[in-house]
Motif scaffolding. Structure first.
Motif, mmCIF file in Angstrom:
data_model
loop_
_atom_site.group_PDB
_atom_site.id
_atom_site.type_symbol
_atom_site.label_atom_id
_atom_site.label_comp_id
_atom_site.label_asym_id
_atom_site.label_seq_id
_atom_site.Cartn_x
_atom_site.Cartn_y
_atom_site.Cartn_z
ATOM 1 N N SER A 71 0.741 -1.276 -0.206
ATOM 2 C CA SER A 71 0.037 0.146 0.007
ATOM 3 C C SER A 71 1.034 1.204 -0.132
ATOM 4 N N SER A 72 0.320 2.463 -0.385
ATOM 5 C CA SER A 72 1.099 3.691 -0.320
ATOM 6 C C SER A 72 1.377 3.967 1.129
ATOM 7 N N ASN A 74 1.376 6.604 2.639
ATOM 8 C CA ASN A 74 1.053 8.020 2.967
ATOM 9 C C ASN A 74 -0.032 7.620 4.426
ATOM 10 N N SER A 77 -3.042 5.520 3.394
ATOM 11 C CA SER A 77 -2.569 4.275 2.389
ATOM 12 C C SER A 77 -3.794 3.890 1.482
ATOM 13 N N GLY A 79 -3.465 3.748 -1.954
ATOM 14 C CA GLY A 79 -3.107 3.378 -2.973
ATOM 15 C C GLY A 79 -2.832 1.753 -2.715
ATOM 16 N N SER A 101 11.278 11.362 -3.924
ATOM 17 C CA SER A 101 9.991 10.547 -3.197
ATOM 18 C C SER A 101 9.682 11.281 -2.006
ATOM 19 N N SER A 104 6.278 12.860 -1.546
ATOM 20 C CA SER A 104 5.385 12.342 -2.213
ATOM 21 C C SER A 104 5.361 10.858 -1.574
ATOM 22 N N SER A 105 4.697 10.733 -0.382
ATOM 23 C CA SER A 105 4.605 9.252 0.057
ATOM 24 C C SER A 105 3.785 8.523 -0.774
ATOM 25 N N GLY A 106 2.713 9.063 -1.287
ATOM 26 C CA GLY A 106 1.601 8.227 -2.119
ATOM 27 C C GLY A 106 2.383 7.653 -3.108
ATOM 28 N N SER A 107 3.634 7.991 -3.628
ATOM 29 C CA SER A 107 4.186 7.185 -4.680
ATOM 30 C C SER A 107 5.110 6.164 -4.211
ATOM 31 N N TYR A 109 5.457 2.565 -2.177
ATOM 32 C CA TYR A 109 4.743 1.433 -1.647
ATOM 33 C C TYR A 109 5.363 0.562 -0.777
ATOM 34 N N ASN A 206 0.613 13.260 2.602
ATOM 35 C CA ASN A 206 1.434 12.928 1.421
ATOM 36 C C ASN A 206 2.689 13.088 1.500
#
Length: 260
Positions: A71-72, A74, A77, A79, A101, A104-107, A109, A206
């Motif tokens: 999961s992402s 962020n 989570s 993603g 990165s 941008s924690s959403g990118s 995993y 994020n």
């Protein structure tokens, strides 16, 4: 390397491995206070056997061909994607958490929890922390009493395990959920706790934990600084229900949490 750094000092309360469960319930769980149990499982043969079975090499050998959900990384989570565990383990050291990165924690995993049956043979071997067992028993008793009067709540649920692995400098930004215990099996994990209903200062769901530590933490007033502690193999930390907390892994880290 992501540059995950251990906390300079531990400002979270600590207790010895033989802490009395009744004292723990009164002093920490009932008050919603985090606590670290140092060396809780360090000298346990069962715990050492589980640690041996959870090194990166052992995981790659025994479970490398299974698909896991990552999961992402962020706060929410949101993603999700599936990948072979061996591919994830091989990729852990490739992410530069000090590079692009980190904003941008959403990118990014992260493998933690959301297990199907792929890890059942491994998780069945995990010796639950003694305090988790006593807390679950106390919750079950309270639930039994409450349900007799027609009240039902979260305490009817058995403890749930979440297992994971991640590279140096990785982590999850501030978030909160139900309470439980976390144990480091390999590596180390830094924990930060922010008490209060509002999110921590300059919080962004994020941005990575390490960016917050590097850019925001040094600028905070003393009364804004979160409690901060790094735990190591054999240590167990109690994270309270509803308390904002963030984590950063120091070195390649394997870890497991028991949610109450």
């Amino acid at each position: 390397m992501g540059g995950g750094a251990a906390s300079p000092v531990c400002s979270v309360a600590t207790e010895p491995p033989d802490v009395d469960p009744a004292h723990f319930e009164r002093a920490y769980r009932a008050r919603g206070s985090a606590v670290v149990i140092r060396n809780a499982t360090r000298f346990s043969a069962l715990a050492q056997g589980f640690r041996n079975a959870t090194s990166v090499e052992a995981l790659r050998s025994a479970f490398g061909s299974v698909h896991v959900t990552v999961s992402s990384a962020n706060a929410f989570s949101y993603g999700r994607k599936r990948m072979l565990l061996k591919d994830y383990l091989n990729s852990m050291s490739d992410i530069d958490y000090n590079g692009e990165s980190k904003d941008s924690s959403g990118s990014i995993y992260y493998w933690f929890g959301e297990h199907g049956e792929e890890l059942a043979p491994l998780l069945k071997r995990y010796p639950l922390p003694k305090l988790a067992i006593s807390s679950a028993e106390a919750d079950l008793l309270a639930f039994t009493v409450d349900s007799a009067g027609g009240s039902f709540d979260r305490r009817s649920q058995p403890p749930a395990l979440s297992f994971g692995a991640a590279g140096d400098g990785s982590g999850v930004p501030f978030h909160h959920h139900n309470d439980g215990f976390a144990e480091v099996l390999h590596g180390a994990k830094r924990w930060l706790f922010h008490y209060g209903e509002d999110p921590p200062p300059h919080f962004s769901p994020n941005k990575t934990s390490i960016s917050w530590i590097q850019e925001t933490l040094p600028k905070l007033h003393s009364w804004q600084v979160p409690l901060d502690c790094t735990i190591y193999p054999g240590d167990i930390i109690y994270f309270p229900r509803g308390v904002w907390h963030a984590t950063v892994n120091v070195g390649t880290t394997i870890f497991i949490s028991t949610f109450l």
